[in-house]
Design an enzyme around this catalytic site. Structure first.
Site, PDB file in Angstrom:
ATOM      1  N   ASP A 253       0.867  -1.168   0.000  1.00  0.00           N
ATOM      2  CA  ASP A 253       0.000   0.000   0.000  1.00  0.00           C
ATOM      3  C   ASP A 253       0.910   1.225   0.000  1.00  0.00           C
ATOM      4  OD1 ASP A 253      -2.290   1.564   0.427  1.00  0.00           O
ATOM      5  OD2 ASP A 253      -1.884   1.622   2.560  1.00  0.00           O
ATOM      6  N   THR A 255      -0.184   4.850   1.249  1.00  0.00           N
ATOM      7  CA  THR A 255      -0.435   5.760   2.357  1.00  0.00           C
ATOM      8  C   THR A 255      -0.194   5.083   3.696  1.00  0.00           C
ATOM      9  OG1 THR A 255      -2.181   6.590   0.961  1.00  0.00           O
ATOM     10  CG2 THR A 255      -2.118   7.396   3.205  1.00  0.00           C
ATOM     11  N   GLY A 552      -5.149   3.591  -3.113  1.00  0.00           N
ATOM     12  CA  GLY A 552      -6.433   4.210  -3.416  1.00  0.00           C
ATOM     13  C   GLY A 552      -6.268   5.668  -3.809  1.00  0.00           C
TER      14      GLY A 552
END
Length: 921
Positions: A253, A255, A552
């Protein structure tokens, strides 16, 4: 949680919340279930929420309360109206919602449409004010739960390989028994003899393998948790530590995993001069000077005279001084944003915060900034640090405080918010003191390059900043006369009222202003990486692990971090996969990607969805050839989908790393999930197989602990198999010599003791073995590549061990038969003692690095055996055991069984040494 009822506020457990409850959520509290937003303490009727646990985006989202309920004078009036909410059935998509709010007790009834901006999804956090909502989905119907997948039972690759070998051993057992019965000539009740042989040779099946391996896995987990170099590591799944040594794909990921999600202002570029973090004090002094000059001019002016005002058209174009340019640039940054300063109310204020205005403390220490994105806050905090402070803001005005302490008031005439299509935001303000109207604008360099006046430095400097991993924003302005503004306003309001193509018409009117704007400055903001992310990624890449980033967040942000974290090296090209919506477009884009070589791929979630629908195999095949892949705008379920695709198409082991609730599905889908305990709560670290405190610990976890776990388990597994095979070989030889009689060679306790007390400790001490020192493994991560080929445990190594077992078993048995004198008891004594010694010597042969516990284990086992000889007089002839002939016969047999193997091992180390031995010597 606090639930609102007719009788007042009631505390309720989150698990007891039901659909239709009215819930009060304070600032910084997590929302317990999906709700429709009815009311807030903020005057504007809106609030910000943080959604990073839901979609991984760092920007705060603005949510709007239902206006019908927000307008009610007091909280209690919610119970005096008759209204209902219609909501669509629960769905996966977190970015859409359709519903209606209807108030029935007035004439005519009020209908209000509800969209995504009126909802508060579970797992998000309220960032401003206190909100009241009505629950529409709970439990398994909430968006966040629907986006998580059910966890699966994870089985390591090593366990699967050992299962295959055990099956092979079972077939060998059956075959051997059949051969024995056949050689007997099927005499008499042959099937009874078949079963007797099956029982005699049953030691081939390594029952103790599972026990040894599980104890080994527990030991590896304990070693990981006790490693001082990676403090705070927790092993939550004890069945798959060997997986850490076999990984080929690492999906991470962005963040909170690679970045800290803290923005810091790094650079201001004015075209001719650039300021970095070490020269910010110069900006401060320039600002002080320019504002003190403005002060003295204003003071010299008599109050009656016209306010100072230059008509923008008539002023000659003179080269501005650096000081005035800095003044303009900082002022633009302090005005062009959507940041609101917030002052916390003092402790002890009760009641609704709407009435607590008087108790607020307007000091600098008490001020915090709120905005939809952390970049905006970083810019405003920076202008405060150089002396121009945003002190208050509402819908129509902003107030700035100059370094001299003077308050400047600006009237906000129009606001053009940032959208992902326009990639820019603007604001039109009127300076209250001079009545000047200025249009400020800032945005991405791609969008702004066409809008600003011709210049020769913007493109180059944007490129330079992007290579340093800074997020760039271009800031520009345009002065407007009163007539120009009035003309614009009338066209703008007309466009906003149009029914058809409203969006296009409004955009066209705004674009009429965006011409020949004066370029003020270029800013660079850094999203700070976690500690040691670059060296860790570098090390993993050298270890042959391919790293994919699934986030995202927005495409620009993701690309920026991919560069700054060196996920994509500086020399590499980046192929940005264009947005595709149909099969034909996807086909063209995939062909464009196929023509490129050695370039990193950046693809957005929507395009990914389309390609996977039509060209799943082709996309995965091409992506696997890329050195790095970045997927942006990914939903939690998409992340898990990508992991599953990789597993299916490549058959390689995958590892997923994340820190937020939106990474849980991906972590559970991967062969090995690693969760990082971040600021964002512990959902990921609790769902993962291994929990760490920092991203940089991954390097050691894989390269050192993964390597050791795999190598040790492979050695341990094969040795346990060897232990069973050797005694079965002896039984087979013994039966063959004595006319294929199904008679056991060793009775009772000897068989029990062999697998337990005599050999257990030395064999298990193989879990302490290491072929490479941890420092070496960290220094040469390339050694990890060998592990992924799975050469430590394969049919080849297994066959070598089988041949060793057959050779040793045959030598031990024949040697004992040749050297025994009068009694059968002597055969048992010689062969069994030689067998125990051979096992102990074989452990010593297998060990690569000695540990003091291994020596203790060897001596302990030998001591146990010698001590037990005194009690085993029913098996051994005590007089014979204590004689010198017994000793030389045992020694002779043992030497013949072990010496050739030592010689072979020595020759192999000399002639074809393994890769790691070249480093350690």
């Amino acid at each position: 949680m606090v639930v609102l009822e007719l009788t007042g506020k009631v505390q309720v457990k989150s698990s007891d919340i039901q659909v239709g409850d009215l819930i009060i959520v304070e600032k910084n509290q997590r929302i317990p279930s999906d709700m429709v937003f009815l009311r807030t303490s903020e005057k504007a009727g809106s609030c910000f929420i943080r959604t990073d646990q839901l979609d991984g985006e760092t920007d705060w989202k603005l949510k709007v309360a239902v206006s019908c309920t927000q307008r009610l004078p007091a909280l209690g009036d919610l119970f005096s109206i008759s209204a209902y909410v219609y909501a669509q059935k629960p769905q996966l998509d977190i970015h859409s919602f359709e519903g209606t709010f209807t108030r029935e007790d007035c004439d005519p009834p009020i209908h209000e449409s509800l969209s995504i901006e009126n909802t508060l999804w579970a797992s998000t956090v309220v960032a401003s004010g206190t909100v009241i909502g009505v629950v529409i989905y709970t439990g398994k119907e909430t968006r966040s739960v629907m986006n998580t997948s059910n966890p699966k039972n994870k089985v390591g690759l090593l366990d699967l390989e050992l299962n295959q070998l055990t099956k092979a051993l079972f077939l060998a057992l059956v075959a051997l028994s059949v051969v024995m019965v056949t050689l007997q000539g099927f005499v008499g009740p042959w099937y009874r003899n078949l079963f007797r042989f099956l029982l005699l040779f049953s030691y081939i099946i390594p029952i103790s393998l599972r026990v040894n391996l599980d104890m080994g896995k527990a030991a590896y987990g304990w070693m990981m948790m006790k490693d001082e170099n990676i403090p705070g590591t927790v092993v939550r799944t004890s069945t798959i530590p060997e997986e850490l040594g076999r990984l080929v794909y690492l999906l991470t990921d962005k963040t909170g995993t690679l970045t800290q999600n803290e923005m810091v202002f790094k650079r201001l570029h004015l075209g001719t001069v650039s300021y970095g973090t070490d020269t910010m004090d110069e900006i401060q002094s320039h600002l002080m000077n320019s504002y003190s000059q403005v002060h003295s001019q204003a003071a010299g002016n008599t109050p009656g005279s016209a306010p100072l005002r230059r008509a923008p058209s008539s002023a000659p174009k003179i080269r501005k001084s650096v000081s005035s340019r800095i003044h303009e640039a900082v002022k633009a940054l302090a005005l062009c944003h959507n940041v609101t300063p917030v002052y916390e109310s003092r402790a002890g204020v009760t009641g609704e915060t709407e009435f607590a205005e008087a108790d607020q403390d307007f000091s600098d220490e008490n001020r915090t900034y709120q905005a939809s994105s952390p970049d905006e806050v970083a810019l405003v905090q920076w202008t405060e640090s150089v002396g121009l402070t945003l002190v208050s803001r509402d819908l129509t005005s902003m107030q700035l405080r100059t370094p001299g302490g003077q308050i400047l008031t600006f009237c906000v005439l129009q606001m053009f918010p940032f959208t992902s299509e326009s990639k820019r935001m603007g604001v039109i303000v009127r300076d209250e003191s001079t009545a000047e109207i200025t249009f400020y604008m800032k945005g991405a360099d791609t969008a702004m390059a066409a809008i600003v006046q011709y210049n020769d430095w913007l493109e180059e400097e944007c490129g330079n900043m992007a290579r340093e991993g800074l997020r760039t924003l271009v800031v520009a302005r345009r002065a407007l006369t009163e007539e120009q503004y009035q003309d614009f306003e009338s066209r703008y309001s007309q466009a906003k009222l149009s029914v058809h193509d409203r969006m296009l018409k409004v955009a066209a009117v705004v674009e009429s202003l965006e011409r020949e704007m004066e370029l003020l400055c270029l800013t660079g903001v850094e999203d700070q990486l976690q500690a040691d992310v670059r060296p860790t990624l570098e090390m993993l890449r050298n270890a042959g692990i391919k790293i994919w980033m699934l986030t995202g967040d927005k495409l620009e942000t993701a690309t920026c971090i991919a560069k700054s974290s060196h996920l994509v090296s500086r020399t590499q090209d980046i192929h940005v996969f264009r947005p595709v919506a149909s099969r034909g477009e996807a086909h063209l884009e995939l062909n464009a990607l196929r023509r490129k070589h050695d370039c990193a791929l950046v693809i957005s979630g929507d395009s990914l969805e389309v390609c996977l629908k039509y060209y799943q195999h082709e996309l995965v095949e091409l992506a696997c050839q890329c050195p790095a892949v970045v997927c942006c705008r990914c939903s939690p379920t998409q992340k898990a989908h990508v992991v599953k695709l990789l597993q299916q198409h490549t058959g390689r082991r995958t590892c997923a790393v994340g820190d937020g609730g939106n990474d849980v599905s991906m972590i559970q889908a991967a062969d090995c999930g690693i969760g990082i305990e971040g600021k964002e709560g512990r959902q990921a670290s609790l769902a993962a197989d291994f929990s760490i405190t920092q991203f940089r610990h991954i390097g050691r976890l894989l390269v050192v602990h993964g390597r050791n776990s795999y190598k040790r388990s492979a050695a341990l597994g094969q040795f346990v198999m060897h232990r069973g095979l050797i005694i079965s070989t002896m039984q087979a030889v013994f039966s063959s010599v004595f006319y294929f009689a199904s008679v056991p060679l060793y009775q009772g306790f000897l068989m029990v003791g062999y697998a337990t007390v005599y050999t257990m400790f030395p064999v298990f001490s193989l879990v302490l073995d290491q072929d490479v020192k941890p420092e070496m493994a960290m220094l040469y991560p390339e050694l990890y590549k060998d592990l992924t080929k799975g050469r430590a445990l394969s049919f080849k190594t297994f066959l070598i061990w089988v041949l060793i077992s057959i050779y040793q078993g045959a030598i031990l048995m024949y040697g004992a038969l040749v050297l025994f004198e009068s009694e059968f008891v002597h055969v048992v004594a010689i062969s069994f003692t030689a067998l125990i010694l051979t096992e102990l010597l074989m452990v010593a042969l297998t060990v690569r690095t000695w540990h003091w516990l291994m020596v203790v284990a060897e001596l302990l086992s030998l001591g146990c055996y010698v001590a037990s000889l005194a009690f085993l007089n029913e098996y051994f002839d005590v007089a014979f055991i204590t004689s010198a002939t017994f000793l030389w016969k045992v020694s002779a047999v043992t030497v013949v069984s072990c010496l050739p193997l030592y010689v072979l091992k020595y020759l192999r180390r000399k002639l074809s040494p393994p890769r790691y031995s070249k480093l350690t010597s």
